[in-house]
Design a protein around this motif. Structure first.
Motif, PDB file in Angstrom:
ATOM      1  N   LYS A   1       7.863  16.592  37.241  1.00 25.87           N
ATOM      2  CA  LYS A   1       6.456  16.438  37.470  1.00 25.87           C
ATOM      3  C   LYS A   1       5.840  17.126  38.470  1.00 25.87           C
ATOM      4  N   ARG A   2       6.465  16.734  39.861  1.00 25.16           N
ATOM      5  CA  ARG A   2       5.939  17.315  41.009  1.00 25.16           C
ATOM      6  C   ARG A   2       6.111  18.880  41.218  1.00 25.16           C
ATOM      7  N   GLU A   3       7.153  19.388  40.517  1.00 23.35           N
ATOM      8  CA  GLU A   3       7.356  20.830  40.431  1.00 23.35           C
ATOM      9  C   GLU A   3       6.527  21.580  39.652  1.00 23.35           C
TER      10      GLU A   3
ATOM     11  N   ALA B   1      10.856  16.918  23.128  1.00 25.97           N
ATOM     12  CA  ALA B   1      10.355  17.922  24.296  1.00 25.97           C
ATOM     13  C   ALA B   1       9.968  17.264  25.327  1.00 25.97           C
ATOM     14  N   GLY B   2      10.344  18.012  26.571  1.00 28.05           N
ATOM     15  CA  GLY B   2       9.983  17.142  27.749  1.00 28.05           C
ATOM     16  C   GLY B   2       8.521  17.718  28.275  1.00 28.05           C
ATOM     17  N   LEU B   3       8.254  17.585  29.751  1.00 32.85           N
ATOM     18  CA  LEU B   3       6.947  17.744  30.040  1.00 32.85           C
ATOM     19  C   LEU B   3       6.694  19.464  30.190  1.00 32.85           C
ATOM     20  N   ARG B   4       8.012  20.151  30.690  1.00 31.51           N
ATOM     21  CA  ARG B   4       7.810  21.567  30.614  1.00 31.51           C
ATOM     22  C   ARG B   4       7.169  22.092  29.234  1.00 31.51           C
ATOM     23  N   ALA B   5       7.941  21.689  28.584  1.00 33.13           N
ATOM     24  CA  ALA B   5       7.619  22.240  26.904  1.00 33.13           C
ATOM     25  C   ALA B   5       6.182  21.907  26.530  1.00 33.13           C
ATOM     26  N   GLU B   6       5.633  20.770  26.889  1.00 31.00           N
ATOM     27  CA  GLU B   6       4.093  20.169  26.469  1.00 31.00           C
ATOM     28  C   GLU B   6       3.422  21.169  27.242  1.00 31.00           C
TER      29      GLU B   6
ATOM     30  N   ALA C   1       0.426   8.109  26.806  1.00 31.41           N
ATOM     31  CA  ALA C   1       1.087   9.239  25.886  1.00 31.41           C
ATOM     32  C   ALA C   1       0.508  10.513  25.777  1.00 31.41           C
ATOM     33  N   GLY C   2       1.089  11.478  25.254  1.00 28.21           N
ATOM     34  CA  GLY C   2       0.731  12.941  25.345  1.00 28.21           C
ATOM     35  C   GLY C   2      -0.727  12.994  25.162  1.00 28.21           C
ATOM     36  N   GLN C   3      -0.998  12.476  23.918  1.00 24.38           N
ATOM     37  CA  GLN C   3      -2.234  12.879  23.419  1.00 24.38           C
ATOM     38  C   GLN C   3      -3.589  12.085  24.174  1.00 24.38           C
ATOM     39  N   VAL C   4      -2.987  10.981  24.711  1.00 20.08           N
ATOM     40  CA  VAL C   4      -4.115  10.166  25.599  1.00 20.08           C
ATOM     41  C   VAL C   4      -4.208  10.937  26.873  1.00 20.08           C
ATOM     42  N   ALA C   5      -3.043  11.494  27.595  1.00 21.94           N
ATOM     43  CA  ALA C   5      -3.179  12.243  28.715  1.00 21.94           C
ATOM     44  C   ALA C   5      -3.981  13.582  28.564  1.00 21.94           C
ATOM     45  N   ASN C   6      -3.796  14.261  27.410  1.00 22.03           N
ATOM     46  CA  ASN C   6      -4.580  15.353  27.123  1.00 22.03           C
ATOM     47  C   ASN C   6      -5.902  15.179  27.033  1.00 22.03           C
ATOM     48  N   ALA C   7      -6.253  14.281  26.315  1.00 15.36           N
ATOM     49  CA  ALA C   7      -7.744  13.961  26.184  1.00 15.36           C
ATOM     50  C   ALA C   7      -8.520  13.677  27.452  1.00 15.36           C
ATOM     51  N   LEU C   8      -7.867  12.647  28.290  1.00 13.17           N
ATOM     52  CA  LEU C   8      -8.367  12.253  29.621  1.00 13.17           C
ATOM     53  C   LEU C   8      -8.485  13.444  30.537  1.00 13.17           C
ATOM     54  N   SER C   9      -7.360  14.272  30.596  1.00 11.69           N
ATOM     55  CA  SER C   9      -7.324  15.476  31.623  1.00 11.69           C
ATOM     56  C   SER C   9      -8.417  16.344  31.282  1.00 11.69           C
ATOM     57  N   LEU C  10      -8.208  16.717  29.911  1.00 11.67           N
ATOM     58  CA  LEU C  10      -9.394  17.743  29.583  1.00 11.67           C
ATOM     59  C   LEU C  10     -10.857  17.252  29.717  1.00 11.67           C
TER      60      LEU C  10
ATOM     61  N   ALA D   1      -0.026  17.018  33.873  1.00  9.59           N
ATOM     62  CA  ALA D   1       1.174  16.744  34.316  1.00  9.59           C
ATOM     63  C   ALA D   1       1.199  15.417  35.418  1.00  9.59           C
ATOM     64  N   ALA D   2      -0.132  15.146  36.052  1.00  3.69           N
ATOM     65  CA  ALA D   2      -0.052  13.963  36.646  1.00  3.69           C
ATOM     66  C   ALA D   2      -0.349  12.643  35.919  1.00  3.69           C
ATOM     67  N   LEU D   3      -1.053  12.787  34.760  1.00  2.00           N
ATOM     68  CA  LEU D   3      -1.260  11.694  34.002  1.00  2.00           C
ATOM     69  C   LEU D   3      -0.174  11.463  32.964  1.00  2.00           C
ATOM     70  N   ARG D   4       0.702  12.463  32.614  1.00  2.00           N
ATOM     71  CA  ARG D   4       1.737  12.287  31.413  1.00  2.00           C
ATOM     72  C   ARG D   4       2.544  10.969  31.784  1.00  2.00           C
ATOM     73  N   PRO D   5       3.106  10.851  33.171  1.00  2.66           N
ATOM     74  CA  PRO D   5       4.131   9.749  33.160  1.00  2.66           C
ATOM     75  C   PRO D   5       3.669   8.382  32.717  1.00  2.66           C
ATOM     76  N   ALA D   6       2.391   8.217  32.910  1.00  4.54           N
ATOM     77  CA  ALA D   6       1.603   6.852  32.528  1.00  4.54           C
ATOM     78  C   ALA D   6       0.953   6.885  31.458  1.00  4.54           C
TER      79      ALA D   6
END
Length: 383
Positions: A154-156, A348-353, A290-299, A283-288
């Motif tokens: 995540k930090r990387e 798939a992990g964070l890098r793939a996402e 789901a992918g679709q939720v983190a995507n919508a919030l970050s965008l 990347a900052a939101l994803r650990p907390a």
């Protein structure tokens, strides 16, 4: 937000004992570091005593700590001859560095993080080019060949996305803006500090951008770096503050014009900036989330931050997409990319996402460029 101070019997910083004038003043900014402060400062002091060939001084800069940090700093200053401390009434790493560096008489000033994540063997290579006059600023880098880094994915991802974002939006040449391991010639610091407006985490980035714009030479030292698992940096709030800082610096009058003969980019450049900011926040939101939720919030967060500066960007307005349709298209495309990835590669992990989201952004830019080209061709044919 400033933290209220508790009543602590904090002694006044003692007058420094008389000793040889230091060549290096090394700041260690701290906030509520009662656990790490003493072992780290003692380790740093012992290392410099044994290996550093020049007189030095370590200044612990307490950022309004509310625990026992100032008491420990005062005791270390009383015991160790090359250690001093100051106490600031307000929090902020940039504020602490400004205070220490502005008051220094040493030819070179620098700082490192109290967790000593960076290998101390890089200290002399960091300072030597400044003492010789070869360079004006020196930074440790975790992203250059030769660096050895141990940290989580995540930090990387956040670090790499942030530095890519800087290159795309501010056209910087340095590789790692936020490694907590930097040094500056005092004369260069005197020129730069009055121009730096940030007093928190973006201080480093702004200082380096200003140094590069002023034509100062920046030396990079690949470092060994081990992530501190107890780091207290709030990733989301720090990322948002950094994005606001980037926008402010990009829109400042000192940003400079495009080089002669370089055509303006009406859509691709701001689109790239938005895409990279989106990846950083995702990347900052994803650990907390789901992918679709983190995507919508970050965008949505990136788009909200971009709204106040739409129309003020240094690129011409023609070709920029209307706000709501462009947001809807970007949201649909990135959500679709994540859905396809999850369907085809469930593990798939964070890098793939992040790669899937980046591909979605690129495909949108390519599609819009192709559509504009087709419209120009058909318009020319009709006329």
């Amino acid at each position: 937000m400033n933290h209220p101070l508790v009543a602590l019997p904090v002694p006044a910083p003692p007058s420094p004992p008389h000793h040889e004038e230091p060549v290096l003043d090394l700041a260690v900014p701290v906030f509520n570091e009662e656990t790490d402060l003493e072992p780290s400062v003692r380790r740093l002091h012992a290392y410099l005593r044994e290996t550093f060939p020049y007189p030095f001084r370590i200044i612990v800069a307490d950022n309004a700590s509310t625990d026992a940090t100032p008491l420990i700093a005062a005791r270390l200053a009383a015991e160790l001859p090359e250690v001093e401390w100051i106490r600031l009434a307000e929090k902020g790493r940039g504020r602490a560095l400004r205070a220490v560096w502005s008051a220094s008489s040493a030819p070179v000033v620098g700082y490192l993080d109290v967790d000593l994540s960076t290998g101390l063997a890089a200290l002399l290579p960091l300072v030597a080019p400044l003492l010789s006059g070869h360079s004006d600023v020196a930074i440790g880098t975790r992203l250059a060949p030769g660096a050895r880094v141990v940290r989580g994915p995540k930090r990387e991802a956040i670090s790499r996305c942030y530095n890519i974002l800087l290159r795309c939006t501010l056209s910087v040449g340095f590789s790692d803006a936020q490694c907590g391991f930097k040094a500056v010639r005092r004369d260069a610091a005197a020129r730069l500090l009055p121009l730096v407006r940030d007093s928190a985490w973006f201080f480093d980035t702004e200082l380096l951008v200003l140094a590069e714009r002023a034509g100062l030479r920046i030396h990079e030292v690949p470092v060994d770096w081990v992530d501190d698992p107890d780091s207290r940096v709030a990733l989301l709030s720090t990322a948002l503050a950094d994005l606001r800082g980037i926008a402010r610096v990009a829109l400042s009058p000192a940003r400079g014009a495009l080089p002669p003969g370089r055509p303006p980019r009406p859509y691709a450049v701001p689109a790239a900036a938005l895409a990279l900011a989106h990846l950083l926040l995702y990347a900052a939101l994803r650990p907390a989330a789901a992918g679709q939720v983190a995507n919508a919030l970050s965008l949505l967060a990136c788009w909200t931050l971009a709204v106040p500066v739409r129309g003020r960007l240094p690129w011409p307005a023609p070709g920029a997409p209307p706000a709501l349709p462009a947001l809807a298209a970007r949201l649909a495309l990135t959500a679709g990319a994540l859905a396809v990835l999850r369907h085809t590669v469930p593990a798939a992990g964070l890098r793939a996402e992040l790669a899937a989201l980046a591909a979605a952004h690129v495909s949108l830019v390519v599609a819009r460029s192709a559509l504009r080209g087709w419209r120009r061709r058909t318009g020319s044919a009709a006329s």
